[in-house]
Design an enzyme around this catalytic site. Structure first.
Site, PDB file in Angstrom:
ATOM      1  N   GLY A  30       0.785  -1.228   0.000  1.00 30.39           N
ATOM      2  CA  GLY A  30       0.000   0.000   0.000  1.00 30.39           C
ATOM      3  C   GLY A  30       0.812   1.271   0.000  1.00 30.39           C
ATOM      4  O   GLY A  30       2.022   1.295  -0.101  1.00 30.39           O
ATOM      5  N   SER A  31       0.079   2.366   0.096  1.00 29.56           N
ATOM      6  CA  SER A  31       0.654   3.707   0.138  1.00 29.56           C
ATOM      7  C   SER A  31      -0.465   4.681   0.462  1.00 29.56           C
ATOM      8  O   SER A  31      -1.639   4.386   0.229  1.00 29.56           O
ATOM      9  CB  SER A  31       1.264   4.104  -1.223  1.00 29.56           C
ATOM     10  OG  SER A  31       2.153   3.132  -1.701  1.00 29.56           O
ATOM     11  N   ASN A  32      -0.097   5.844   0.975  1.00 29.14           N
ATOM     12  CA  ASN A  32      -1.027   6.961   1.137  1.00 29.14           C
ATOM     13  C   ASN A  32      -0.471   8.160   0.391  1.00 29.14           C
ATOM     14  O   ASN A  32       0.738   8.373   0.376  1.00 29.14           O
ATOM     15  CB  ASN A  32      -1.183   7.371   2.606  1.00 29.14           C
ATOM     16  CG  ASN A  32      -1.715   6.262   3.482  1.00 29.14           C
ATOM     17  OD1 ASN A  32      -2.520   5.447   3.045  1.00 29.14           O
ATOM     18  ND2 ASN A  32      -1.279   6.230   4.732  1.00 29.14           N
ATOM     19  N   ASN A  91      -4.995   3.355  -1.719  1.00 35.38           N
ATOM     20  CA  ASN A  91      -4.961   2.012  -2.315  1.00 35.38           C
ATOM     21  C   ASN A  91      -6.299   1.397  -2.647  1.00 35.38           C
ATOM     22  O   ASN A  91      -6.339   0.291  -3.201  1.00 35.38           O
ATOM     23  CB  ASN A  91      -4.153   1.021  -1.469  1.00 35.38           C
ATOM     24  CG  ASN A  91      -2.726   1.465  -1.305  1.00 35.38           C
ATOM     25  OD1 ASN A  91      -2.257   1.661  -0.197  1.00 35.38           O
ATOM     26  ND2 ASN A  91      -2.031   1.656  -2.409  1.00 35.38           N
TER      27      ASN A  91
END
Length: 896
Positions: A230-232, A507
C-alpha cells in the site's frame, strides 16, 4: 517541459563545479560528477548529463547498499541456484510473494534466452528507451565497477553481509536493464514466478477442483497480498492550503528490507533537471519526489495489470488447445540453469510452456493454486507490462524534469508507462491532480462480461480477479486509437481528476479520489465503484474533511506543510473509533470469552480498552491489545466479507461511503473469540494488557532497540507499519510500512520540503545510516534536506566529493577530491592505471599557491592531502606515463 531557473540550477555550484575537456563524454567512458553528502548520508548529485549523474548515483548507492543490489543482479541473471542452492527461496517483499530459487532461475533464464530485453532496447522511442537513458546505464555500470575496484573488490566491501562473496562482481549493462525489467513486472508476471516456472500438466483434475481451490481462499486475499504494501498520498490544491500553493504528502508503505527499499537522492543536471526524492534501489532516477514547481507521489493501484486466460485443451493432448475452432499447439522451451548440488555446480534443465503467442502457462499466483493445469484446461497469463520497458523509463526521465501538474499529465498521457501505481501531484499554482494512467489491459466491461469464465465469476467476486475465455480471439485485449501500443487501454478510458481543493488515494480504487466528485464509469479491470472502502481510505479522507472543517484540534481550517506532517504521522486508529466502544460494551457484558484458546478472562481488557486514547503513539496504552484484537478478528471475519457475515454491525451505504460500514458485529461469537485470543497473545509475549506500545513494538538496529509508532493499515491506521509478531516477545521487526515519506509545499522559488526515510539510506548493518533515520522516526522527527541554493550553501554538514573518470587507456583512471572544513586538509585520491609522474598545481586566481610533484608514483590508489587556502581555487592534476599523459582540472571552493 518547463526548465528551472538559472539561480536554481546553480544550487550546488557554490559548493563546487567541474571543468573537464570539452571532448569528455559518456561515449568514451569519461564522467564528471559531484556527490555532496548532507546529514543522514543523503547524496546530492550534480553532473553535466545523465550519464555522469548515473555514474555518481551508482557510486553512492554501492557504498550504501552493495550487498542488496548485488543479490538483485544474481536474481535477474538466473543464478540464485548456483550461489544459494536450488531448494532455497527468497521473499519478493514488493508484491508479498515468495519464490523458490530454482523456479526463479528458470523464470528469468527464459526471459534472458528469449533476448526479450535486448529486443525492447532496439525499439525506437517513445516505446523504446531514450538515448539519454542508454548513456545513463553505461554511466551506472562504470560507477559501480569503479567503486568496487577502488575498495579492493569483493574482499574490500564495507558491508560484512557479503564481503568476500564470489557472487559480488563487476556488473554489465544488461544487469542494470534486467533490474529495470524486473521492477516493471513486479505486480504482473512477478506475482507468478513459481506458478509460471513450475507449471506442469496434472494427470487428473477438473474445473471443479479449480473452483474449490478458489472458494477456499479468504475473500480479498489476492488484494491483501498485492496491495498489502500500500501507500497513502494527498494532493492539496489552492483552496485547501493556507498559502494557496500546492502541497503533496506521500507515504509509500514499502518494504523495510530487500531490493524494493527506497533510496533518497538529489539529482541536478544544469539546464535539464533538479529533482529530489526516493528511487527504488538500482534506478538512477527519482520515482517519488519533487522539483521546484511540482511534487508527486505514487500509490499501489487496484488496476489489474495481468489477465489469466483459460485455454480449452484438446482431449488427450495437454499441450494442444482450441481458439476459434482451430487447434493450436503450445510452445515448449527447454531452459537450462546452473545449480549448486553438494560441492559441485551442475546444469539443470526444465521445459517451460507458453501458448502460440508466447503467453506463459501458469498454475498459481502469489502461491495461491487457483489455476490447475488439468486434462481439460490450462491457463496463460496476459501481461500488460511484458513490453512496458522503454515507456516506463522514459516516463520517469521526463517526470524528473516536470515543473507543473500540466507537465505531469502530459508525460503520463505521452507514454502510458506507469506499471502498477496511481499518481498524485500538486504544483506551485495550487493544482491538485490524481491519475491511474498507465499500462492496463484493454478489457472494457462489455468484453469482460461476454468473456468471463465460470472460474472467473468466482475469482472476480472473491478476489477481484478477472479470468477470461482463451478459446475466443475476440476475448483478447483490444486496441484503442489513443493508446500508445496495442493491447492496453487508451487514455480516454482511464481515470484522472484535477481539483483546486484535494485529491487522495490510500490504495482503494479511483472512485473516492475526492468524495465531492466520485469517478465512475470505468472498466472493472481498473477498479471497483460504489463499494466499501478500507478503514485506511476512510481515515485518510476523514482527516482531510476534519482539517477543512476546522475540527481536528489544529489552528485554522486549511493545510500548511506542518499540518500535513502532524496529520500524516498522527497515529490515529480509525478502527478504534469505529469498533472500540461496541467492543468495550460487549466485553463488560461477557467478561469470560470462549475462544480457540479456551475460556479467557477478558474483564481487565475492558477497562484497558476503555481508557485507550485511540492512537498508536509510543505511550498509548491499550494499542497493543486492540492491534492483536483486530489481527485476530480480521483473520476470523475478513473485512471484505459482505454484511452481515463480516465484522461490521451496519452495512455499507454508497450515500455515506466514508461513514459506513460501521459498528462492531457483537452478535457474532467470533468477535469475543478474537478478544480472548488477543488477551492470550499479550500474556504469551509477557506483555501487560495495558503495556504502552513502546514496550511491545520495536526493531533492533546496530544493537539498539528502537520503538516504532504507527500500526497495521487493516485497523485504519494512516501511518502504516506492518510489524512482525513474535509469540514470545511481541512485535520485533517491521516487514513494510512508512518508508520514503515526504511533505512538500510548493512555495515559489524554493519548496518547503520535509522527508523521512524510515529505515535509513543503507542496508549495511555496520553503517550509521542503517538506523539514524529510524531513530528520528521513532521520535516523530523529520529531516529538512537542503535542496535550494541557499540551503545547500548554508549546510555545514555537507561532505563534497568531486569525481572525474578519464577515458579508457589514460594512465589516470579516476580522480576523487573530497573537500574539508576548517584546518583539515582535503583528500585527493588518484587511481593510477600505471606508474606515472604526477604534478598537482593549485591556483587562486592567476597565482600558483601550491605545487606538488611526485616523480614516479606506482600504479594503484594514491592519496594526497594538499594544503589549500579558503575560497575558490583551481586544482590541476597532470599525469604522465611514457608517451601517454592526462590532465584533470577541478574548480573547488574550500569551505571555512
Amino acid at each position: 517541459m518547463s526548465r528551472v531557473s538559472a539561480a536554481v540550477l546553480g544550487a550546488i555550484a557554490s559548493l563546487c563545479a567541474l571543468a573537464v575537456p570539452a571532448t569528455a563524454s559518456a561515449a568514451d567512458g569519461r564522467y564528471d560528477v559531484t556527490v555532496a553528502r548532507s546529514q543522514y548520508g543523503i547524496p546530492h548529485i550534480k553532473a553535466k548529463d545523465l550519464a555522469s549523474g548515473a555514474y555518481g548515483y551508482a557510486r553512492a548507492i554501492a557504498q550504501d547498499n552493495v550487498c542488496t543490489l548485488a543479490e538483485v543482479y544474481v536474481t535477474v541473471n538466473a543464478q540464485r541456484s548456483r550461489w544459494f542452492g536450488p531448494n532455497g527461496s527468497y521473499e519478493i517483499r514488493g508484491n508479498g510473494s515468495r519464490a523458490n530459487n530454482l523456479n526463479s532461475d528458470f523464470f528469468y533464464q527464459r526471459i534472458n534466452d528469449e533476448r526479450r530485453i535486448e529486443r525492447l532496447l532496439d525499439v525506437a522511442p517513445p516505446v523504446g528507451p531514450r538515448a539519454e537513458l542508454k548513456q545513463g546505464v553505461k554511466g551506472f555500470v562504470a560507477g559501480w565497477n569503479d567503486w568496487l575496484e577502488e575498495v579492493g573488490g569483493r574482499d574490500g566491501i564495507p558491508d560484512p553481509t557479503c564481503r568476500g562473496e564470489a557472487w559480488v562482481r563487476p556488473i554489465t549493462e544488461m544487469d542494470v536493464w534486467r533490474r529495470f525489467y524486473q521492477l516493471s513486472l513486479l505486480a504482473s508476471s512477478g506475482v507468478a514466478i513459481d506458478g509460471i516456472a513450475g507449471a506442469r500438466p496434472l494427470v487428473g483434475g477438473t474445473e471443479a477442483d479449480a473452483l474449490k481451490a478458489a472458494r477456499a481462499l479468504k475473500p480479498g486475499e489476492l488484494d491483501e497480498r498485492l496491495g498489502g504494501l500500500g501507500s497513502n498520498a494527498y494532493g492539496l490544491g489552492k483552496d485547501a492550503t493556507a498559502s494557496g500553493h500546492g502541497i503533496v504528502y506521500g507515504n509509500p508503505h514499502f518494504p523495510w528490507q530487500g531490493p524494493e527499499r527506497f533510496y533518497q537522492a538529489h539529482l541536478t543536471i544544469p539546464g535539464k533537471m533538479d529533482v529530489m526524492g526516493g528511487s527504488l534501489l538500482g534506478v538512477p532516477l527519482i520515482n517519488i519526489g519533487f522539483t521546484h514547481g511540482v511534487a508527486w507521489s505514487h500509490t499501489v493501484s487496484t488496476a489489474r495489470r495481468f489477465i489469466p486466460y483459460e485455454l480449452r485443451l484438446v482431449p488427450g493432448s495437454a499441450t494442444s488447445y482450441v481458439v476459434d475452432g482451430q487447434v493450436k499447439r503450445m510452445k515448449a522451451r527447454r531452459v537450462t540453469v546452473e545449480a549448486k548440488r553438494g560441492g559441485t555446480v551442475q546444469k539443470v534443465s526444465r521445459t517451460l510452456y507458453s501458448d502460440a503467442e508466447g503467453r506463459p502457462v501458469l498454475t498459481s499466483i502469489l502461491g495461491l493454486p487457483v489455476f490447475p493445469w488439468t486434462p481439460e484446461r490450462a491457463y496463460v497469463l496476459e501481461d500488460a507490462n511484458d513490453d512496458n520497458f522503454g515507456r516506463l523509463l522514459n516516463h520517469f526521465y521526463e517526470i524528473n524534469q516536470a515543473q507543473s501538474v500540466d507537465d505531469v499529465e502530459a508525460v503520463l498521457e505521452k507514454y502510458q508507462g506507469i506499471p502498477w501505481v496511481n499518481t498524485i501531484a500538486a504544483d506551485t499554482a495550487g493544482n491538485a491532480y490524481y491519475a491511474d494512467i498507465g499500462s492496463i489491459p484493454n478489457i472494457p466491461e462489455s468484453k469482460r462480461q461476454a468473456c468471463q469464465t465460470v472460474l472467473g465469476v468466482v475469482t472476480q467476486v472473491l478476489q477481484r480477479l478477472i479470468v477470461l475465455d482463451g478459446s475466443r480471439s475476440s476475448c483478447l485485449p483490444g486496441t484503442d486509437s489513443d493508446a500508445i501500443v496495442p493491447g492496453i487501454l487508451g487514455r480516454s478510458k482511464m481515470p484522472s481528476l484535477r481539483r483546486s481543493d484535494h485529491v487522495s488515494n490510500m490504495n482503494d480504487s479511483y472512485w473516492l479520489t475526492n468524495p465531492d466528485q466520485p469517478l465512475e464509469g470505468f472498466p472493472l479491470v481498473i477498479g471497483d465503484e460504489r463499494t466499501a472502502r478500507s478503514l485506511r481510505t476512510r481515515v485518510g479522507i476523514r482527516q482531510i474533511q476534519d482539517r477543512l472543517a476546522g475540527r481536528d484540534g489544529l489552528p485554522g481550517n486549511r493545510f500548511d506543510v506542518d499540518d500535513v506532517r502532524a496529520i500524516g504521522m498522527g497515529n490515529r486508529v480509525f478502527g478504534g473509533e469505529v469498533w472500540r466502544d461496541d467492543l468495550v460494551r460487549l466485553c463488560r457484558t461477557l467478561p469470560l470469552a470462549v475462544s480457540l484458546a479456551g475460556p479467557v478472562d477478558v474483564s481487565k481488557a475492558c477497562d484497558v480498552l476503555a481508557r485507550w486514547d485511540l492512537q498508536e503513539d509510543l505511550d498509548s496504552r491499550g494499542a497493543l491489545l486492540f492491534r492483536r484484537f483486530v489481527t485476530r478478528l480480521t483473520g476470523l471475519l475478513p473485512i471484505p466479507l459482505p454484511y452481515p457475515a463480516g465484522p461490521f454491525a451496519e452495512p455499507f451505504d454508497a450515500q455515506d461511503p466514508v461513514g459506513t460500514p460501521k459498528g462492531l458485529s457483537t452478535l457474532n461469537p467470533l468477535t469475543m473469540d478474537a478478544l480472548g485470543q488477543a488477551v492470550k497473545d499479550l500474556q504469551g509475549a509477557g506483555l501487560a494488557l495495558d503495556a504502552p506500545l513502546r514496550d511491545g513494538a520495536a526493531v533492533t538496529r546496530r544493537g539498539e532497540r528502537i520503538p516504532i509508532p504507527g500500526g497495521p493499515g487493516g485497523g485504519g491506521q494512516f501511518n502504516v507499519i506492518t510489524p512482525r509478531w513474535n509469540a514470545k516477545r511481541g512485535y520485533v521487526d517491521v516487514d513494510h510500512g512508512s518508508s520514503y515519506v515526504q511533505a512538500v509545499e510548493l512555495t515559489p522559488g524554493c519548496p518547503k520540503a520535509h522527508t523521512i526515510l524510515t529505515y535509513g539510506e543503507s542496508t549495511n548493518p555496520a553503517s550509521e545510516h542503517s538506523s539514524d533515520q529510524t531513530k528520528l522516526f521513532s521520535e516523530g522527527k523529520w529531516v529538512t534536506p537542503p535542496f535550494c541554493a541557499k540551503d545547500l550553501k548554508a549546510d555545514r554538514s555537507l561532505v563534497t566529493t568531486h569525481v572525474v573518470r578519464r577515458a579508457a587507456g589514460d594512465p589516470l583512471g579516476t580522480v576523487a577530491f573530497t573537500e574539508a572544513r576548517g584546518n583539515a586538509r582535503p583528500r585527493l585520491v588518484l587511481q593510477l592505471k600505471r606508474a606515472a609522474r604526477v604534478v598537482v598545481s593549485v591556483k587562486q586566481g592567476t597565482k600558483v599557491v601550491r605545487r606538488i610533484v611526485r616523480t614516479k608514483l606506482p600504479a594503484g590508489e594514491r592519496v594526497l592531502k594538499p594544503r589549500l587556502r579558503t575560497g575558490a581555487q583551481t586544482v590541476t592534476i597532470t599525469t604522465k606515463a611514457g608517451r601517454r599523459s592526462a590532465q584533470v582540472r577541478l574548480r573547488v571552493q574550500q569551505p571555512r
